[in-house]
Write a protein that holds these residues in place. Sequence first.
Motif, short mmCIF file in Angstrom:
data_model
loop_
_atom_site.label_atom_id
_atom_site.label_comp_id
_atom_site.label_asym_id
_atom_site.label_seq_id
_atom_site.Cartn_x
_atom_site.Cartn_y
_atom_site.Cartn_z
N GLY A 252 -14.32 23.92 24.81
CA GLY A 252 -14.43 23.78 26.26
C GLY A 252 -15.82 24.04 26.82
O GLY A 252 -16.01 23.98 28.03
N VAL A 253 -16.79 24.31 25.94
CA VAL A 253 -18.15 24.62 26.39
C VAL A 253 -19.08 23.48 25.98
O VAL A 253 -19.13 23.10 24.80
CB VAL A 253 -18.66 25.95 25.80
N LYS A 254 -19.82 22.94 26.94
CA LYS A 254 -20.75 21.86 26.66
C LYS A 254 -22.08 22.46 26.21
O LYS A 254 -22.66 23.30 26.88
CB LYS A 254 -20.96 20.99 27.90
N THR A 255 -22.56 22.01 25.06
CA THR A 255 -23.84 22.51 24.54
C THR A 255 -24.76 21.33 24.21
O THR A 255 -24.31 20.22 23.97
CB THR A 255 -23.64 23.36 23.27
N ASP A 256 -26.05 21.63 24.17
CA ASP A 256 -27.04 20.60 23.87
C ASP A 256 -26.92 20.14 22.42
O ASP A 256 -26.72 20.94 21.51
CB ASP A 256 -28.45 21.15 24.12
N ASN A 257 -27.05 18.82 22.23
CA ASN A 257 -26.95 18.26 20.89
C ASN A 257 -28.07 17.23 20.64
O ASN A 257 -27.95 16.38 19.77
CB ASN A 257 -25.57 17.60 20.69
N SER A 258 -29.15 17.34 21.43
CA SER A 258 -30.21 16.35 21.35
C SER A 258 -31.01 16.51 20.06
O SER A 258 -31.29 17.63 19.61
CB SER A 258 -31.13 16.45 22.56
N LEU A 259 -31.41 15.38 19.49
CA LEU A 259 -32.14 15.40 18.22
C LEU A 259 -33.51 16.04 18.35
O LEU A 259 -33.96 16.76 17.46
CB LEU A 259 -32.30 13.97 17.71
N LEU A 260 -34.19 15.78 19.46
CA LEU A 260 -35.55 16.30 19.62
C LEU A 260 -35.58 17.82 19.56
O LEU A 260 -36.49 18.41 18.98
CB LEU A 260 -36.16 15.80 20.94
N ARG A 261 -34.59 18.47 20.15
CA ARG A 261 -34.56 19.94 20.13
C ARG A 261 -34.26 20.47 18.72
O ARG A 261 -34.56 21.62 18.41
CB ARG A 261 -33.50 20.46 21.11
N LYS A 262 -33.63 19.65 17.90
CA LYS A 262 -33.37 20.07 16.51
C LYS A 262 -34.65 19.98 15.67
O LYS A 262 -34.77 20.65 14.64
CB LYS A 262 -32.29 19.19 15.90
N ILE A 263 -35.59 19.16 16.13
CA ILE A 263 -36.84 18.95 15.39
C ILE A 263 -37.95 19.84 15.91
O ILE A 263 -38.76 20.37 15.15
CB ILE A 263 -37.26 17.47 15.47
N GLU A 264 -38.00 20.01 17.24
CA GLU A 264 -39.04 20.82 17.87
C GLU A 264 -38.40 21.95 18.67
O GLU A 264 -37.45 21.72 19.43
CB GLU A 264 -39.90 19.96 18.80
N ASP A 265 -38.94 23.15 18.54
CA ASP A 265 -38.38 24.32 19.24
C ASP A 265 -38.57 24.21 20.75
O ASP A 265 -37.68 24.58 21.52
CB ASP A 265 -39.03 25.61 18.74
N ASP A 266 -39.71 23.73 21.18
CA ASP A 266 -40.02 23.66 22.61
C ASP A 266 -40.69 22.32 22.92
O ASP A 266 -41.90 22.27 23.20
CB ASP A 266 -40.93 24.83 23.00
#
Length: 201
Positions: A61-75
Amino acid sequence: MPRKDLTFTRSTSGLQTKYDEAIKILEYSIMMVELFDVKEFNNVIAGQLRLILCDTVKKDGVKTDNSLLRKIEDDPKLFRINELTEINNGSSVILGEMFDYYKTMIPLDDWLKQVIYIINVQGKKQSITIFDTIRFAANKSGGAHVDESLKEKAFLVDVHAERVLCQIAKGVLKAVGKDFMEDSKENISYLIKKFKEKASE
């Protein structure tokens, strides 16, 4: 008693591969739209932009970020937009280049919130952000889903997305160190080579 399905975790190199694939798809899709006038690839651009920049997943029930760019770069940081110019009746757009490649780059969350045009619809101004454009183009206008009915802001994105999606995508490519025109030359050369190989079989 049957066992539960196993869960596998994708490795860092596996995530990098998927990111590289998404960037390559984005490059080819922009090329098809801008160099070959195959506008249908705007749908692919919308889907890849969502995957790279603002994909989400709901768990418990909780929406979380799943974007690829954030998996590759911390900020991750991207380029600021240029100023909006009022054109008529309270509507505003960015004239010319969408992004300012000389100003300090900003975090992804702030980048997504940037307003790229304002449309005055019967006295009500609708501000459309980069996030709105990607989300509605991907989720409602053909990137991943097509909705039969559209609320006002989603309809405006549906009408104007073709004009701005390539600009957004090229700004993303430049922010991650890609040169669209140089890469397009290589991609076209590769396609010609593969076509000749297949034609001679």
